[in-house]
Design a protein around this motif. Structure first.
Motif, PDB file in Angstrom:
ATOM      1  N   TYR A   1       0.839  -1.198   0.000  1.00 14.76           N
ATOM      2  CA  TYR A   1       0.000   0.000   0.000  1.00 14.76           C
ATOM      3  C   TYR A   1       0.872   1.245   0.000  1.00 14.76           C
ATOM      4  CZ  TYR A   1      -3.621   3.343   1.211  1.00 14.76           C
ATOM      5  OH  TYR A   1      -4.485   4.411   1.206  1.00 14.76           O
ATOM      6  N   SER A   2       0.592   2.160  -0.911  1.00 14.33           N
ATOM      7  CA  SER A   2       1.295   3.438  -0.980  1.00 14.33           C
ATOM      8  C   SER A   2       0.396   4.515  -0.385  1.00 14.33           C
ATOM      9  CB  SER A   2       1.632   3.792  -2.428  1.00 14.33           C
ATOM     10  OG  SER A   2       2.126   5.111  -2.494  1.00 14.33           O
ATOM     11  N   VAL A   3       0.809   5.051   0.757  1.00 15.18           N
ATOM     12  CA  VAL A   3       0.002   6.056   1.442  1.00 15.18           C
ATOM     13  C   VAL A   3      -0.100   7.333   0.608  1.00 15.18           C
ATOM     14  CG1 VAL A   3      -0.190   7.481   3.520  1.00 15.18           C
ATOM     15  CG2 VAL A   3       0.606   5.133   3.696  1.00 15.18           C
ATOM     16  N   GLY A   4       0.994   7.733  -0.026  1.00 12.56           N
ATOM     17  CA  GLY A   4       1.024   8.981  -0.787  1.00 12.56           C
ATOM     18  C   GLY A   4       0.052   9.002  -1.949  1.00 12.56           C
ATOM     19  N   THR A   5      -0.083   7.894  -2.650  1.00 12.54           N
ATOM     20  CA  THR A   5      -0.985   7.832  -3.800  1.00 12.54           C
ATOM     21  C   THR A   5      -2.287   7.130  -3.467  1.00 12.54           C
ATOM     22  OG1 THR A   5       0.003   5.762  -4.567  1.00 12.54           O
ATOM     23  CG2 THR A   5       0.907   7.826  -5.450  1.00 12.54           C
ATOM     24  N   GLN A   6      -2.394   6.617  -2.261  1.00  9.35           N
ATOM     25  CA  GLN A   6      -3.568   5.873  -1.800  1.00  9.35           C
ATOM     26  C   GLN A   6      -3.930   4.778  -2.807  1.00  9.35           C
ATOM     27  OE1 GLN A   6      -6.416   9.039  -1.118  1.00  9.35           O
ATOM     28  NE2 GLN A   6      -5.777   9.182   1.014  1.00  9.35           N
ATOM     29  N   SER A   7      -2.922   3.979  -3.122  1.00 14.26           N
ATOM     30  CA  SER A   7      -3.127   2.901  -4.078  1.00 14.26           C
ATOM     31  C   SER A   7      -2.325   1.671  -3.679  1.00 14.26           C
ATOM     32  CB  SER A   7      -2.738   3.357  -5.482  1.00 14.26           C
ATOM     33  OG  SER A   7      -1.407   3.798  -5.496  1.00 14.26           O
ATOM     34  N   PHE A   8      -2.726   0.558  -4.254  1.00  9.81           N
ATOM     35  CA  PHE A   8      -2.042  -0.713  -4.017  1.00  9.81           C
ATOM     36  C   PHE A   8      -1.147  -0.994  -5.221  1.00  9.81           C
ATOM     37  CE2 PHE A   8      -6.077  -0.959  -1.731  1.00  9.81           C
ATOM     38  CZ  PHE A   8      -5.610  -1.236  -0.459  1.00  9.81           C
ATOM     39  N   ILE A   9       0.073  -1.430  -4.937  1.00  9.20           N
ATOM     40  CA  ILE A   9       1.056  -1.691  -5.988  1.00  9.20           C
ATOM     41  C   ILE A   9       1.467  -3.152  -5.894  1.00  9.20           C
ATOM     42  CG2 ILE A   9       3.315  -1.065  -6.917  1.00  9.20           C
ATOM     43  CD1 ILE A   9       2.895   1.669  -5.450  1.00  9.20           C
ATOM     44  N   GLY A  10       1.373  -3.867  -7.017  1.00 11.16           N
ATOM     45  CA  GLY A  10       1.720  -5.283  -7.051  1.00 11.16           C
ATOM     46  C   GLY A  10       3.174  -5.532  -6.693  1.00 11.16           C
ATOM     47  N   LEU A  11       3.392  -6.538  -5.856  1.00 10.27           N
ATOM     48  CA  LEU A  11       4.746  -6.863  -5.407  1.00 10.27           C
ATOM     49  C   LEU A  11       5.504  -7.654  -6.460  1.00 10.27           C
ATOM     50  CD1 LEU A  11       3.950  -7.925  -1.729  1.00 10.27           C
ATOM     51  CD2 LEU A  11       5.009  -5.791  -2.494  1.00 10.27           C
ATOM     52  N   LYS A  12       6.813  -7.482  -6.438  1.00 11.21           N
ATOM     53  CA  LYS A  12       7.688  -8.210  -7.350  1.00 11.21           C
ATOM     54  C   LYS A  12       7.584  -9.702  -7.039  1.00 11.21           C
ATOM     55  CE  LYS A  12      12.298  -7.889  -9.260  1.00 11.21           C
ATOM     56  NZ  LYS A  12      13.573  -7.185  -9.215  1.00 11.21           N
ATOM     57  N   GLY A  13       7.542 -10.508  -8.078  1.00 16.00           N
ATOM     58  CA  GLY A  13       7.457 -11.952  -7.903  1.00 16.00           C
ATOM     59  C   GLY A  13       6.018 -12.467  -7.860  1.00 16.00           C
ATOM     60  N   THR A  14       5.057 -11.591  -8.044  1.00 16.39           N
ATOM     61  CA  THR A  14       3.646 -12.005  -8.099  1.00 16.39           C
ATOM     62  C   THR A  14       3.117 -11.712  -9.498  1.00 16.39           C
ATOM     63  OG1 THR A  14       2.725  -9.873  -7.420  1.00 16.39           O
ATOM     64  CG2 THR A  14       3.340 -11.402  -5.662  1.00 16.39           C
ATOM     65  N   LYS A  15       1.968 -12.296  -9.810  1.00  9.86           N
ATOM     66  CA  LYS A  15       1.385 -12.047 -11.132  1.00  9.86           C
ATOM     67  C   LYS A  15       0.850 -10.617 -11.254  1.00  9.86           C
ATOM     68  CE  LYS A  15      -3.265 -13.783 -10.188  1.00  9.86           C
ATOM     69  NZ  LYS A  15      -4.289 -14.716 -10.607  1.00  9.86           N
ATOM     70  N   HIS A  16       0.810  -9.909 -10.152  1.00  9.51           N
ATOM     71  CA  HIS A  16       0.311  -8.528 -10.153  1.00  9.51           C
ATOM     72  C   HIS A  16       1.448  -7.512 -10.098  1.00  9.51           C
ATOM     73  CE1 HIS A  16      -3.672 -10.135  -9.554  1.00  9.51           C
ATOM     74  NE2 HIS A  16      -3.254 -10.786  -8.486  1.00  9.51           N
ATOM     75  N   TYR A  17       2.657  -7.938 -10.412  1.00  2.00           N
ATOM     76  CA  TYR A  17       3.832  -7.065 -10.334  1.00  2.00           C
ATOM     77  C   TYR A  17       3.608  -5.782 -11.128  1.00  2.00           C
ATOM     78  CZ  TYR A  17       8.649  -5.433 -10.754  1.00  2.00           C
ATOM     79  OH  TYR A  17       9.799  -4.676 -10.723  1.00  2.00           O
ATOM     80  N   GLN A  18       3.833  -4.650 -10.487  1.00  5.37           N
ATOM     81  CA  GLN A  18       3.699  -3.301 -11.025  1.00  5.37           C
ATOM     82  C   GLN A  18       2.267  -2.913 -11.395  1.00  5.37           C
ATOM     83  OE1 GLN A  18       6.599  -2.850 -14.171  1.00  5.37           O
ATOM     84  NE2 GLN A  18       8.178  -2.278 -12.697  1.00  5.37           N
ATOM     85  N   GLN A  19       1.305  -3.718 -11.047  1.00  2.00           N
ATOM     86  CA  GLN A  19      -0.094  -3.337 -11.253  1.00  2.00           C
ATOM     87  C   GLN A  19      -0.455  -2.337 -10.155  1.00  2.00           C
ATOM     88  OE1 GLN A  19      -2.819  -6.614 -11.115  1.00  2.00           O
ATOM     89  NE2 GLN A  19      -4.600  -5.338 -11.544  1.00  2.00           N
ATOM     90  N   ILE A  20      -1.125  -1.276 -10.528  1.00  2.00           N
ATOM     91  CA  ILE A  20      -1.510  -0.252  -9.570  1.00  2.00           C
ATOM     92  C   ILE A  20      -3.029  -0.168  -9.523  1.00  2.00           C
ATOM     93  CG2 ILE A  20      -1.397   2.216  -8.996  1.00  2.00           C
ATOM     94  CD1 ILE A  20       1.285   2.283 -10.504  1.00  2.00           C
ATOM     95  N   ILE A  21      -3.564  -0.261  -8.307  1.00  2.52           N
ATOM     96  CA  ILE A  21      -5.012  -0.198  -8.122  1.00  2.52           C
ATOM     97  C   ILE A  21      -5.305   0.883  -7.087  1.00  2.52           C
ATOM     98  CG2 ILE A  21      -7.059  -1.424  -7.353  1.00  2.52           C
ATOM     99  CD1 ILE A  21      -5.700  -4.017  -8.231  1.00  2.52           C
ATOM    100  N   ASN A  22      -6.129   1.822  -7.440  1.00  7.20           N
ATOM    101  CA  ASN A  22      -6.523   2.897  -6.545  1.00  7.20           C
ATOM    102  C   ASN A  22      -7.388   2.336  -5.405  1.00  7.20           C
ATOM    103  OD1 ASN A  22      -7.806   5.245  -5.394  1.00  7.20           O
ATOM    104  ND2 ASN A  22      -7.198   6.344  -7.237  1.00  7.20           N
TER     105      ASN A  22
END
Length: 110
Positions: free
Chosen positions: A84-105
């Motif tokens: 979770y990124s507090v500054g952008t209030q979004s979730f960022i996919g972790l490296k090594g997962t299928k959601h890597y670099q995916q950003i969800i508000n």
């Protein structure tokens, strides 16, 4: 809520001032009062919507921090796959997962 009452009081005082201390016509006074009331009402509505949005994001963040799995845009979001990124209030996919670099508000979560 008290601040809203203060703004309403200001509009009333302005109308009273216009009524007794100016030579404006009734139509002019009505238009000025209506415009000011609209502007202040719009500001109040915006504040209420912002407060509601902030509460929703805080609730989503609390659920995420407590380890719950959230559903965001049809994707399961939890601490093992997203950060979770507090500054952008979004979730960022972790490296090594299928959601890597995916950003969800966070606003898109249930």
């Amino acid at each position: 809520m008290i601040s809203y009452a203060v703004w309403f009081g200001i509009v009333v005082l302005l109308f009273v001032w216009m009524h007794y201390f100016t030579e404006l016509g009734t139509k002019q006074k009505t238009v000025i009062s209506a415009v000011l009331t609209f502007i202040i009402s719009s500001a109040i509505a915006y504040n209420i919507a912002s407060d509601h949005d902030r509460e929703k994001v805080m609730g989503v963040e609390q659920k995420f921090r407590s380890g719950e799995t959230l559903i965001c845009r049809g994707t399961e979001v939890n601490a093992t796959t997203f950060d979770y990124s507090v500054g952008t209030q979004s979730f960022i996919g972790l490296k090594g997962t299928k959601h890597y670099q995916q950003i969800i508000n966070a606003r898109e979560c249930e």
